[in-house]
Design a protein around this motif. Structure first.
Motif, PDB file in Angstrom:
ATOM      1  N   THR A   1       0.199  -9.401   6.900  1.00 56.48           N
ATOM      2  CA  THR A   1       0.799 -10.703   7.231  1.00 56.48           C
ATOM      3  C   THR A   1      -0.288 -11.760   7.388  1.00 56.48           C
ATOM      4  OG1 THR A   1       2.664  -9.615   8.336  1.00 56.48           O
ATOM      5  CG2 THR A   1       2.257 -11.921   8.887  1.00 56.48           C
ATOM      6  N   TRP A   2      -1.375 -11.401   8.072  1.00 57.68           N
ATOM      7  CA  TRP A   2      -2.496 -12.333   8.246  1.00 57.68           C
ATOM      8  C   TRP A   2      -3.154 -12.622   6.900  1.00 57.68           C
ATOM      9  CZ3 TRP A   2      -7.681 -12.733   7.366  1.00 57.68           C
ATOM     10  CH2 TRP A   2      -8.393 -13.709   8.092  1.00 57.68           C
ATOM     11  N   ALA A   3      -3.352 -11.590   6.094  1.00 51.13           N
ATOM     12  CA  ALA A   3      -3.989 -11.768   4.787  1.00 51.13           C
ATOM     13  C   ALA A   3      -3.143 -12.639   3.869  1.00 51.13           C
ATOM     14  CB  ALA A   3      -4.244 -10.408   4.139  1.00 51.13           C
ATOM     15  N   ASP A   4      -1.831 -12.463   3.903  1.00 46.43           N
ATOM     16  CA  ASP A   4      -0.951 -13.307   3.095  1.00 46.43           C
ATOM     17  C   ASP A   4      -1.098 -14.775   3.478  1.00 46.43           C
ATOM     18  OD1 ASP A   4       0.060 -11.076   1.785  1.00 46.43           O
ATOM     19  OD2 ASP A   4       1.788 -10.880   3.126  1.00 46.43           O
ATOM     20  N   ALA A   5      -1.173 -15.012   4.779  1.00 48.01           N
ATOM     21  CA  ALA A   5      -1.273 -16.396   5.255  1.00 48.01           C
ATOM     22  C   ALA A   5      -2.592 -17.035   4.870  1.00 48.01           C
ATOM     23  CB  ALA A   5      -1.093 -16.431   6.772  1.00 48.01           C
ATOM     24  N   HIS A   6      -3.636 -16.227   4.637  1.00 42.75           N
ATOM     25  CA  HIS A   6      -4.967 -16.752   4.316  1.00 42.75           C
ATOM     26  C   HIS A   6      -5.351 -16.532   2.850  1.00 42.75           C
ATOM     27  CE1 HIS A   6      -5.094 -16.583   8.710  1.00 42.75           C
ATOM     28  NE2 HIS A   6      -6.060 -17.474   8.647  1.00 42.75           N
ATOM     29  N   GLY A   7      -4.418 -16.047   2.040  1.00 40.16           N
ATOM     30  CA  GLY A   7      -4.658 -15.920   0.612  1.00 40.16           C
ATOM     31  C   GLY A   7      -5.573 -14.795   0.195  1.00 40.16           C
ATOM     32  N   LEU A   8      -5.736 -13.756   1.010  1.00 34.08           N
ATOM     33  CA  LEU A   8      -6.617 -12.648   0.682  1.00 34.08           C
ATOM     34  C   LEU A   8      -5.920 -11.643  -0.225  1.00 34.08           C
ATOM     35  CD1 LEU A   8      -8.109 -13.900   3.132  1.00 34.08           C
ATOM     36  CD2 LEU A   8      -8.687 -11.577   3.850  1.00 34.08           C
ATOM     37  N   SER A   9      -6.707 -10.934  -1.026  1.00 34.29           N
ATOM     38  CA  SER A   9      -6.230  -9.782  -1.780  1.00 34.29           C
ATOM     39  C   SER A   9      -6.398  -8.537  -0.918  1.00 34.29           C
ATOM     40  CB  SER A   9      -7.039  -9.621  -3.070  1.00 34.29           C
ATOM     41  OG  SER A   9      -6.925 -10.751  -3.914  1.00 34.29           O
ATOM     42  N   TYR A  10      -5.606  -7.487  -1.195  1.00 30.63           N
ATOM     43  CA  TYR A  10      -5.761  -6.268  -0.394  1.00 30.63           C
ATOM     44  C   TYR A  10      -5.256  -5.040  -1.147  1.00 30.63           C
ATOM     45  CZ  TYR A  10      -1.067  -7.979   0.982  1.00 30.63           C
ATOM     46  OH  TYR A  10       0.208  -8.490   0.977  1.00 30.63           O
ATOM     47  N   LEU A  11      -5.955  -3.920  -0.887  1.00 25.66           N
ATOM     48  CA  LEU A  11      -5.616  -2.624  -1.473  1.00 25.66           C
ATOM     49  C   LEU A  11      -5.658  -1.568  -0.379  1.00 25.66           C
ATOM     50  CD1 LEU A  11      -7.876  -4.181  -3.587  1.00 25.66           C
ATOM     51  CD2 LEU A  11      -6.636  -2.603  -5.081  1.00 25.66           C
ATOM     52  N   ALA A  12      -4.554  -0.848  -0.217  1.00 26.74           N
ATOM     53  CA  ALA A  12      -4.427   0.129   0.868  1.00 26.74           C
ATOM     54  C   ALA A  12      -4.953   1.493   0.439  1.00 26.74           C
ATOM     55  CB  ALA A  12      -2.966   0.250   1.293  1.00 26.74           C
ATOM     56  N   TRP A  13      -5.595   2.180   1.353  1.00 27.01           N
ATOM     57  CA  TRP A  13      -6.021   3.570   1.169  1.00 27.01           C
ATOM     58  C   TRP A  13      -4.898   4.463   1.664  1.00 27.01           C
ATOM     59  CZ3 TRP A  13     -10.750   5.081  -0.874  1.00 27.01           C
ATOM     60  CH2 TRP A  13     -11.034   6.449  -0.809  1.00 27.01           C
ATOM     61  N   THR A  14      -4.397   5.444   0.895  1.00 25.54           N
ATOM     62  CA  THR A  14      -4.763   5.803  -0.447  1.00 25.54           C
ATOM     63  C   THR A  14      -3.547   6.344  -1.161  1.00 25.54           C
ATOM     64  OG1 THR A  14      -6.220   7.210  -1.826  1.00 25.54           O
ATOM     65  CG2 THR A  14      -5.572   8.075   0.326  1.00 25.54           C
TER      66      THR A  14
ATOM     67  N   ILE B   1     -11.857 -13.253  -0.897  1.00 26.83           N
ATOM     68  CA  ILE B   1     -12.054 -12.005  -0.162  1.00 26.83           C
ATOM     69  C   ILE B   1     -11.042 -10.982  -0.659  1.00 26.83           C
ATOM     70  CG2 ILE B   1     -11.968 -10.853   2.077  1.00 26.83           C
ATOM     71  CD1 ILE B   1     -12.923 -13.387   3.384  1.00 26.83           C
ATOM     72  N   VAL B   2     -11.546  -9.807  -1.012  1.00 25.62           N
ATOM     73  CA  VAL B   2     -10.702  -8.690  -1.395  1.00 25.62           C
ATOM     74  C   VAL B   2     -10.855  -7.604  -0.337  1.00 25.62           C
ATOM     75  CG1 VAL B   2     -10.184  -6.955  -3.145  1.00 25.62           C
ATOM     76  CG2 VAL B   2     -11.023  -9.216  -3.844  1.00 25.62           C
ATOM     77  N   ILE B   3      -9.758  -7.250   0.323  1.00 27.32           N
ATOM     78  CA  ILE B   3      -9.779  -6.131   1.262  1.00 27.32           C
ATOM     79  C   ILE B   3      -9.670  -4.865   0.411  1.00 27.32           C
ATOM     80  CG2 ILE B   3      -8.774  -5.102   3.324  1.00 27.32           C
ATOM     81  CD1 ILE B   3      -7.423  -7.769   3.900  1.00 27.32           C
ATOM     82  N   GLY B   4     -10.828  -4.282   0.098  1.00 28.96           N
ATOM     83  CA  GLY B   4     -10.858  -3.159  -0.830  1.00 28.96           C
ATOM     84  C   GLY B   4     -10.249  -1.892  -0.273  1.00 28.96           C
ATOM     85  N   GLU B   5     -10.245  -1.757   1.051  1.00 29.80           N
ATOM     86  CA  GLU B   5      -9.571  -0.654   1.732  1.00 29.80           C
ATOM     87  C   GLU B   5      -9.027  -1.164   3.055  1.00 29.80           C
ATOM     88  OE1 GLU B   5     -11.891   2.834   2.461  1.00 29.80           O
ATOM     89  OE2 GLU B   5     -12.761   2.868   0.445  1.00 29.80           O
ATOM     90  N   PHE B   6      -7.855  -0.671   3.432  1.00 33.08           N
ATOM     91  CA  PHE B   6      -7.368  -0.905   4.788  1.00 33.08           C
ATOM     92  C   PHE B   6      -6.383   0.191   5.154  1.00 33.08           C
ATOM     93  CE2 PHE B   6      -4.102  -2.953   2.271  1.00 33.08           C
ATOM     94  CZ  PHE B   6      -2.927  -2.904   3.009  1.00 33.08           C
ATOM     95  N   GLY B   7      -6.236   0.420   6.454  1.00 34.11           N
ATOM     96  CA  GLY B   7      -5.337   1.451   6.936  1.00 34.11           C
ATOM     97  C   GLY B   7      -5.452   1.596   8.437  1.00 34.11           C
ATOM     98  N   ALA B   8      -4.734   2.568   8.966  1.00 31.72           N
ATOM     99  CA  ALA B   8      -4.710   2.800  10.405  1.00 31.72           C
ATOM    100  C   ALA B   8      -5.060   4.251  10.696  1.00 31.72           C
ATOM    101  CB  ALA B   8      -3.339   2.463  10.986  1.00 31.72           C
ATOM    102  N   ASP B   9      -5.361   4.545  11.951  1.00 33.88           N
ATOM    103  CA  ASP B   9      -5.697   5.912  12.332  1.00 33.88           C
ATOM    104  C   ASP B   9      -4.457   6.693  12.766  1.00 33.88           C
ATOM    105  OD1 ASP B   9      -5.259   4.568  14.664  1.00 33.88           O
ATOM    106  OD2 ASP B   9      -7.196   5.030  15.578  1.00 33.88           O
TER     107      ASP B   9
END
Length: 506
Positions: free
Chosen positions: A452-465, A432-440
């Motif tokens: 932190t959750w993604a690290d524990a589950h081995g996910l990739s992630y890229l923050a917008w922007t 799973i690649v989190i292609g975008e993530f962020g907050a309002d």
């Protein structure tokens, strides 16, 4: 979500009638090993409301947790919503306590927190601050307490910065791996603008640099992957300027530069053709590729991917994200079965007045060129709903598909309990690649929980922007292309990335 640059370019908040002047006061610090300085800045002000940022520099001995306190001068001033700290108020007295990711401050290190508040009568700047009970006055009386001022020092580790070319990648089980079979995580940011600038008269990169210096700035954050959103009409020469061969060359040059610097490029089909005339009032209904559509169009999307695949085939350091944020389920009045069928198979989908290109047809277009690159495929509801992803996964003769998931604080699935029930089971089956993530907002709280959750589950992630658009409503990481982080959101992500190794430990 829908393209954020258009939102950020508009008024910073609904109901803002007048923007107050920025007011900053720097307060020097106290004694010996507990010295500190504070800068309180009113970032914007309107009748009855305002937003403020508080920057803290620790001038004394290193601390592992902090609480900043101060009193509002006026009885009508109050904190409503805060970020990057736990904010409380009793009467005029305000406290901001550090969070898990920003509590450690070495001598000379800085951090910041912010809030949206209300005021009546007047909105004067507080004049007295204390850190962990010691008054901040700006001078350090002990000769052993460290320098009286210093640049922010982010927490670092031995995590490798990108060196050499980006690795050739493929999917193996539920992991992305290198050509030698070593697991690899895509950790980084989105670099927006190629999806909109060409159709908005802003050139290709919205007047921002895509040179070696700009990539070097990314490397100071320990960024190992950059997602590059594209516009199909500009790539194909149908609309916009630059378009056609000039646009294609600009994209190729940037992608090749990233690869040469050890950074994995993720090429994303973001804005597409197709008039969604049945959409809600807030939706862009333009037939041209000037907004995020529910599905890619059968007229141009397969041609786009044929061209992109031919441009980058043979270089498996480049990843293909087939379509940004599908939401055909909205068009079908939230009928999820119809939505998943449309996503995979395309055609004349319920609620769409144009013929859609399903993910299967896009997979076929890429593979017909001989390209073997990893493909990212999204889900429903702006790719936040992944519950039936496995059941509707397109067939790939290379078996080289990762799931594309987006996670914002205002999404339906935006809590650890939802991730545990809906995302974790999928992560056991497919990368799973989190292609975008962020907050309002401009804080790092939600993003810290997610990473932190993604690290524990081995996910990739890229923050917008990675664009300096000003963080007034969230999802903007930098103040400039030199990589100066926005307070809260940018500082938090940079500090976190500096602790991460793309090669996960077993």
């Amino acid at each position: 979500m829908k393209h954020r640059h258009a939102v950020l370019a508009s008024a910073s908040a609904a109901g803002v009638l007048a923007l107050g002047s920025m007011v900053a006061v720097t307060l020097p610090a106290s004694a010996a090993a507990t010295g500190c300085s504070v800068t309180y800045t009113v970032q914007s002000q309107w009748p009855g409301g305002f937003s403020a940022n508080v920057a803290i520099t620790n001038l004394g001995a290193a601390i592992s947790g902090w609480t900043l306190t101060y009193d509002f001068p006026n009885a009508g001033q109050s904190v409503n919503n805060g970020w990057s700290a736990t904010w409380t108020q009793s009467g005029a007295h305000v406290s901001a306590a550090s969070l898990s990711w920003n509590g450690s401050l070495n001598t000379g290190a800085s951090t910041s927190a912010g809030f949206v508040g209300t005021w009546s009568g007047a909105n004067p700047v507080p004049t007295s601050f204390a850190l962990n009970g010691s008054a901040c006055t700006g001078s350090v009386t002990s000769p052993t307490a460290g320098p009286s001022s210093a640049s922010p020092t982010p927490s670092t580790s031995s995590s490798p910065k990108p060196t050499g070319p980006a690795p050739q990648l493929h999917v193996s089980g539920n992991k992305i791996v290198t050509s030698t079979g070593k697991a690899y995580r895509l950790l980084g940011v989105d670099r927006s603008s190629a999806e909109f600038a060409c159709v908005q008269g802003k050139g290709l990169w919205d007047n921002g640099p895509v040179d070696q210096a700009s990539v070097d700035a990314m490397k100071t954050w320990n960024i190992h992957a950059v997602r590059v959103p594209l516009n199909e009409e500009c790539w194909l020469g149908v609309n916009g300027s630059p378009s056609g061969a000039q646009y294609q060359q600009g994209i190729k040059d940037y992608v090749n530069l990233l690869v040469a610097n050890g950074i994995t490029p993720i090429v994303d089909l973001h804005w597409t053709h197709g008039a969604y005339t049945n959409g809600p009032d807030w939706h862009c209904k333009d037939a041209t590729a000037t907004c995020q559509k529910p599905m890619p169009d059968a007229q141009y999307a397969p041609q786009f991917w044929t061209g992109v695949a031919n441009a980058f085939k043979g270089n498996d350091a480049v990843v293909f994200d087939l379509f940004n944020e599908p939401y055909p389920d909205l068009a079908s009045n939230w009928d999820k079965t119809l939505g998943w069928q449309c996503l995979r198979d395309g055609g004349n989908c319920t609620g769409l007045p144009y013929e859609a290109a399903g993910m299967q047809s896009l997979v076929n277009a890429v593979r017909a060129t001989g390209a073997t690159n990893i493909l990212m495929v999204g889900g429903l509801e702006w790719t936040n709903d992944m519950r039936e992803w496995l059941a509707y996964k397109p067939t790939d003769p290379k078996n080289n598909i990762a799931a594309s998931w987006h996670s914002y604080s205002n999404n339906a699935c935006a809590s650890a309990s939802c991730w545990d029930s809906q995302i974790a089971p999928l992560a056991q089956q497919v990368p799973i690649v989190i292609g975008e993530f962020g907050a309002d907002n401009c804080g790092y709280d939600y993003m810290n929980t997610l990473t932190t959750w993604a690290d524990a589950h081995g996910l990739s992630y890229l923050a917008w922007t990675w664009n300096p658009w000003g963080c007034s409503t969230g999802a903007v990481l930098i103040k400039d292309y030199n990589g100066t982080p926005e307070p809260g959101i940018g500082e938090g992500l940079k500090a976190h990335l500096l602790t991460q190794n793309p090669y996960p430990t077993p």
